[in-house]
Every structure is written in C-alpha cells, then in structure tokens.
Design an enzyme around this catalytic site. Sequence first.
Site, PDB file in Angstrom:
ATOM      1  N   CYS A 142       0.584  -1.452  -0.031  1.00 11.41           N
ATOM      2  CA  CYS A 142       0.133  -0.132  -0.215  1.00 11.41           C
ATOM      3  C   CYS A 142       1.191   1.114   0.090  1.00 11.41           C
ATOM      4  CB  CYS A 142      -0.511   0.362   1.196  1.00 11.41           C
ATOM      5  SG  CYS A 142      -2.211   1.148   1.218  1.00 11.41           S
ATOM      6  N   LYS A 163     -11.417   8.432  -1.603  1.00  6.71           N
ATOM      7  CA  LYS A 163     -11.229   7.206  -0.725  1.00  6.71           C
ATOM      8  C   LYS A 163     -11.306   5.898  -1.388  1.00  6.71           C
ATOM      9  CE  LYS A 163     -10.200   4.762   3.542  1.00  6.71           C
ATOM     10  NZ  LYS A 163     -10.554   4.525   4.991  1.00  6.71           N
ATOM     11  N   SER A 192      -7.971   0.479   0.906  1.00  4.85           N
ATOM     12  CA  SER A 192      -8.097   1.354   1.629  1.00  4.85           C
ATOM     13  C   SER A 192      -7.303   2.506   1.692  1.00  4.85           C
ATOM     14  CB  SER A 192      -8.542   1.233   2.767  1.00  4.85           C
ATOM     15  OG  SER A 192      -8.748   2.066   4.143  1.00  4.85           O
ATOM     16  N   HIS A 235      -4.288  -4.521   0.655  1.00  4.37           N
ATOM     17  CA  HIS A 235      -3.674  -4.988   1.665  1.00  4.37           C
ATOM     18  C   HIS A 235      -4.546  -6.522   1.469  1.00  4.37           C
ATOM     19  CE1 HIS A 235      -2.662  -2.330   4.321  1.00  4.37           C
ATOM     20  NE2 HIS A 235      -3.544  -0.606   3.690  1.00  4.37           N
ATOM     21  N   GLU A 237      -3.289  -8.802   3.033  1.00  5.46           N
ATOM     22  CA  GLU A 237      -3.131  -9.360   4.157  1.00  5.46           C
ATOM     23  C   GLU A 237      -4.988  -8.980   5.788  1.00  5.46           C
ATOM     24  OE1 GLU A 237      -2.013  -5.358   5.192  1.00  5.46           O
ATOM     25  OE2 GLU A 237      -1.660  -6.527   2.819  1.00  5.46           O
ATOM     26  N   ARG A 249     -14.407   4.073  12.232  1.00  8.23           N
ATOM     27  CA  ARG A 249     -13.360   4.540  13.168  1.00  8.23           C
ATOM     28  C   ARG A 249     -13.775   6.257  12.779  1.00  8.23           C
ATOM     29  NH1 ARG A 249      -7.796   4.371  10.913  1.00  8.23           N
ATOM     30  NH2 ARG A 249      -9.367   5.363   9.314  1.00  8.23           N
TER      31      ARG A 249
END
EC number: 2.3.1.31
Length: 310
Positions: A142, A163, A192, A235, A237, A249
């Site tokens: 990333c 985003k 992300s 990502h 993972e 969040r």
Amino acid sequence: MPIKTQNDLPVKEILERENIFVMDENRASHQNIRQLEIAIVNLMPLKEDTELQILRSLSNTPIQVNVTFVATSTHEATHTSLSHLNKFYETFDDIKDRYFDGLIITGAPVELMEYEEVDYWDEICKIMEWSKTHAFSTLHLCWGAQAGLYYHYGIPKRVLSKKKFGVYAHRVKNRKIPLVRGFDDVFYAPHSRHTEVLKEDILKHPELTILAESDEAGVFLLMDQDGKKIFVMGHPEYDRYTLHNEYERDKKKGLDIDMPVNYYPDNDDTQKPLLQWRSHGNILYSNWLNYYVYQEVPYEFINNREIIGK
C-alpha cells in the site's frame, strides 16, 4: 509454515488458537534448519493488528521463518505501547549490519502528505536504499508500495477524489510470472487509500511488469524484472473486520466516509462482512516466500553484492 516468534509475543496466542504453527525461540534453537530471515518494517499505527495479519499470511508454506519486527526511530508511535515496542521491535540502527532473505515494508496512514513531509521519510529512504544490498527481495504494501515506486523510480502518487475503500475484483495480467501462480483469472482484494499510482506512469518504466489490476481500483500488483522489488497496492493481509473497524472509526470521527464497497452482505453494515480475499492473499505471500526468497537465496547465504546488490 512454522513462524518463529519471541516466546511472549501477544499475538502468538491468537495464531495458536487459529491452528497456525507458531514455534517459540526455545524449540527453534534445537532445529538444524536453514530458516528464512524476514524483517517487517511495521509503519501501521495499530502494530499488533498488523503483526497478526502478516504473520497469519506468512504461515502457509512448510518453510520456517524467523521474523524481526522493525519500527522507525524518527516517529513516536501513539497507538502502540512503548513497552511493546521496546520488547518486540528493533530499530534500523539495530539491524543495519544484518542481512535478510526478505523484507516487508507495510502501509502507513500518511498518504495525503507529501513524501518529504513524513517525519520518518529520510529513515524510510535509508531502509529502501539499504534493502538493495541487505535483503534479497522486498515486498512493499500500500503506502509502502507507493513510497517504493517513488523512491526507486521517481513515480508520483496522485490524490483520489474519494477514498478507495472496499473489496475490489482484479484480473491477472501475466500468468507466466510465478508470483501469481495459482491465482484465478479474477480475484478479490481489499483497498483502503486516498492516493493511487497511475498505470500510464508505471508503463514509462519497462523494467516494471504489471501482474494484476482492477477496472475500479487500478493497478494492484507489479514487480521489477528479477523480483527483488515487489509492489502491492492493496491489503491482501487484512482480516475480516479490518475495513469494518476503519469504517466505524471514521464515522465516529464525523469524517465523510462511504461504506466499503463489495464488503457487507446486501450493503448492510450490521451484517458480518464477507471474507472474499483470504485464499489469494495467502497464495501471494506463499509465492513470494517460495519463488522469490526460498528458491533464490543460496543455502549458505553469502552476504555481499554478488548475491543481493547486483
């Protein structure tokens, strides 16, 4: 794969509950095996979450791996306790005279900053330069991938209008490359991020090969000619709830955040997220370890430019 960790690393208990073979230092010291030495430069704020995710991803081949976690000394972590960092992490100064079979540089939540404005940018540059002669293959994730492309090739990042957030379909572009061996024609992976690297900028560098991309999320996976530098824009993972936790969040902070796409059943964020990327994420990490680290590094690892830094 047996993952060798310090005896009391907190995430070790979680990995064992998931039936992942975690070997402590005592047992590993009695085995006469050429283990792989992998350094992980963990730039993510929630370091224990990232430890768990990457160790889980590295656990799917029979190769024994010894992991060294590295934190930057030029940035004060605020989301991970100092006691955890002091006990389980080393600094670049601690490892700069060592040689590693593989290196992983993670993402970081600093995409909207210019690279040179990041307080640890100079240190990351030193690490990336050091990796040319001290790590056989480096996996950039990333922001780490964007930073690596900028440092090594001068390729800029571009700010997105919104985003890129969710789970996206990708298509394999070059099936003959071992890094994507075992991939389906179409596979899913989480993203992300607020920035991207454009395909047209990458194509200006014939030494780079694009291996997978998405109509919606752009280039996902690329590498240099010999696999010494590999770049992953998403990502793979991430665990099931990572995007969910980021979403919750940001909502609590009052940020303008859309629901992650292709993630919740029926786009209902009260439902359990669908885990659609784990198998291909595991294959990616396994292929990297097998074809670009284990199969390439000599058993008697000679630590000089003749092997690493050509």
